[in-house]
Design an enzyme around this catalytic site. Structure first.
Site, PDB file in Angstrom:
ATOM      1  N   TRP A 245       0.700  -1.267  -0.003  1.00  0.00           N
ATOM      2  CA  TRP A 245      -0.038   0.050   0.095  1.00  0.00           C
ATOM      3  C   TRP A 245       0.903   1.471   0.023  1.00  0.00           C
ATOM      4  CZ3 TRP A 245      -0.466   4.239   3.390  1.00  0.00           C
ATOM      5  CH2 TRP A 245      -1.183   5.043   3.159  1.00  0.00           C
ATOM      6  N   ASP A 264      -4.782  -2.289  -1.736  1.00  0.00           N
ATOM      7  CA  ASP A 264      -5.201  -2.406  -0.405  1.00  0.00           C
ATOM      8  C   ASP A 264      -6.008  -1.247   0.417  1.00  0.00           C
ATOM      9  OD1 ASP A 264      -4.215  -5.225  -0.453  1.00  0.00           O
ATOM     10  OD2 ASP A 264      -2.150  -4.052  -0.505  1.00  0.00           O
ATOM     11  N   ASP A 265      -5.790  -0.107  -0.259  1.00  0.00           N
ATOM     12  CA  ASP A 265      -6.532   1.082   0.385  1.00  0.00           C
ATOM     13  C   ASP A 265      -8.198   0.854   0.658  1.00  0.00           C
ATOM     14  OD1 ASP A 265      -5.662   4.173   0.773  1.00  0.00           O
ATOM     15  OD2 ASP A 265      -7.816   4.086  -0.228  1.00  0.00           O
ATOM     16  N   VAL A 266      -8.443   1.278   2.193  1.00  0.00           N
ATOM     17  CA  VAL A 266      -9.647   1.153   2.627  1.00  0.00           C
ATOM     18  C   VAL A 266     -10.444   2.205   2.100  1.00  0.00           C
ATOM     19  CG1 VAL A 266     -10.986   1.243   4.716  1.00  0.00           C
ATOM     20  CG2 VAL A 266      -8.631   0.196   4.675  1.00  0.00           C
ATOM     21  N   LEU A 268     -10.299   3.442  -0.973  1.00  0.00           N
ATOM     22  CA  LEU A 268     -10.435   2.996  -2.427  1.00  0.00           C
ATOM     23  C   LEU A 268     -11.835   2.043  -2.164  1.00  0.00           C
ATOM     24  CD1 LEU A 268     -10.025   2.672  -5.489  1.00  0.00           C
ATOM     25  CD2 LEU A 268      -8.457   0.879  -4.843  1.00  0.00           C
TER      26      LEU A 268
END
Length: 310
Positions: A245, A264-266, A268
């Site tokens: 990330w 893996d960005d929350v 996103l």
DNA sequence: CGCCAGGGTGTGA
DNA sequence: TCACACCATGGC
């Protein structure tokens, strides 16, 4: 007024005490200001409805600049606090890079028009650019600090770090802070950072990153020597504390790889959930299949998706 | 109070 | 390779 050390694609001119930088048609100062205004807790610049004020540290001087726009055809940079610059090319370069003015984003818009997700909203943000973090240490530090905490707290951590170890320029009774240099951080103790309420791990990662940059074992120039995004990601993720990330975040916002993708960005995940009008966040496999259509523009797709959250 | 947050490492199978 | 515990604090 071109300069041999500047990218010849950068069109700018000196006009009295101000610098004018010409912007592409696909650029909206207002859209970018909206992004920059997303946190009231931002400590590295002041973004209001029609201008930005921030301090910049160049090679031999520190300046305070005000950025405004004229007719969305140019950015106008003025020097405040009596900091008229002798390094105008460096200022132009920074602003140009910060706003990503060097990227022709028309292919992204063509792609977005035909994309089942992006076509719904991309036109609402026409002219938005990936606002960058040109300084590698600042980008790495911001990435590390932002790991696994909410954005509001990340801004608080950044503010504490900057106000404790950074420097500032004063103007009209306000302080304009500069992000600390690696040398201001590299020799600190873990305790100096955990006092700011960073976790012990993050403190280690941050100190380590500062040391690598200070000792020139890592540099933006070195990372930009290859244009293979996977290769640079590999170099970055070998560093302790920098996972997929953080690496892709830096590839996107500092190194400017258009196909970087922090999958893996929350944020996103939540953006996609919103865009798809779902009750649950999509799983990784599904996100991968969406992103295939974004081809070489994954970073722009991600940045525009983020805009759905605020 | 409980859940989650712009993740990463280390461990064990 | 892959799941899983752990980190550790704050926002909401």
């Amino acid at each position: 007024m071109q300069n041999q050390f500047l990218d010849p694609a950068i069109k700018w001119e000196e006009n009295g005490e101000s610098l004018k930088i010409y912007t592409p048609k696909e650029f909206s100062f207002r859209q970018n200001l909206k992004y920059l205004s997303r946190s009231p807790n931002e400590c590295l610049f002041e973004a209001t409805e029609d201008k930005i004020i921030r301090a910049l540290s160049l090679h031999n001087e520190t300046v305070l600049i005000e950025i405004t726009a004229e007719n969305d055809t140019m950015l106008v940079v003025r020097f405040l606090a009596d900091t008229a610059s002798r390094e105008k090319e460096a200022v132009v370069k920074y602003v140009y890079e910060w706003f990503d003015l060097g990227t022709d984003i028309r292919p992204f818009y063509d792609l977005a028009k035909r994309d089942p997700i992006l076509h719904n909203f991309v036109h609402h943000f026409f002219g938005l650019r990936i606002m960058g973090i040109p300084d590698l240490f600042e980008a790495l530090a911001w990435g590390i600090m932002g790991q696994q905490i909410n954005l509001a707290f990340a801004y608080t951590l950044k503010r504490r770090l900057v106000e404790k170890f950074g420097t500032f320029v004063e103007h009209d009774g306000r302080k304009y802070w500069l992000f600390p240099k690696p040398e201001a951080i590299a020799h600190l103790q873990i305790k100096d950072l955990t006092e700011l309420k960073m976790t012990g791990r993050k403190s280690e990662y941050l100190l380590n990153a500062a040391k690598l940059l200070l000792h020139d074992e890592l540099s933006k120039e070195q990372l930009l020597q290859t244009n293979n995004v996977k290769e640079v990601e590999k170099i970055l993720t070998k560093i302790r504390g920098i996972g997929p990330w953080t690496a892709n975040y830096v590839l996107m916002r500092c190194l400017r790889f258009p196909n970087a993708f922090p999958i893996d960005d929350v944020g996103l995940h939540n953006s996609l959930k919103l865009a798809l009008e779902r009750d649950e966040k999509p799983v990784k496999e599904e996100i991968l299949s969406f992103s295939e259509g974004w081809a070489e523009w994954k970073s722009y797709a991600t940045f525009y998706l983020w805009r759905l959250l605020y």
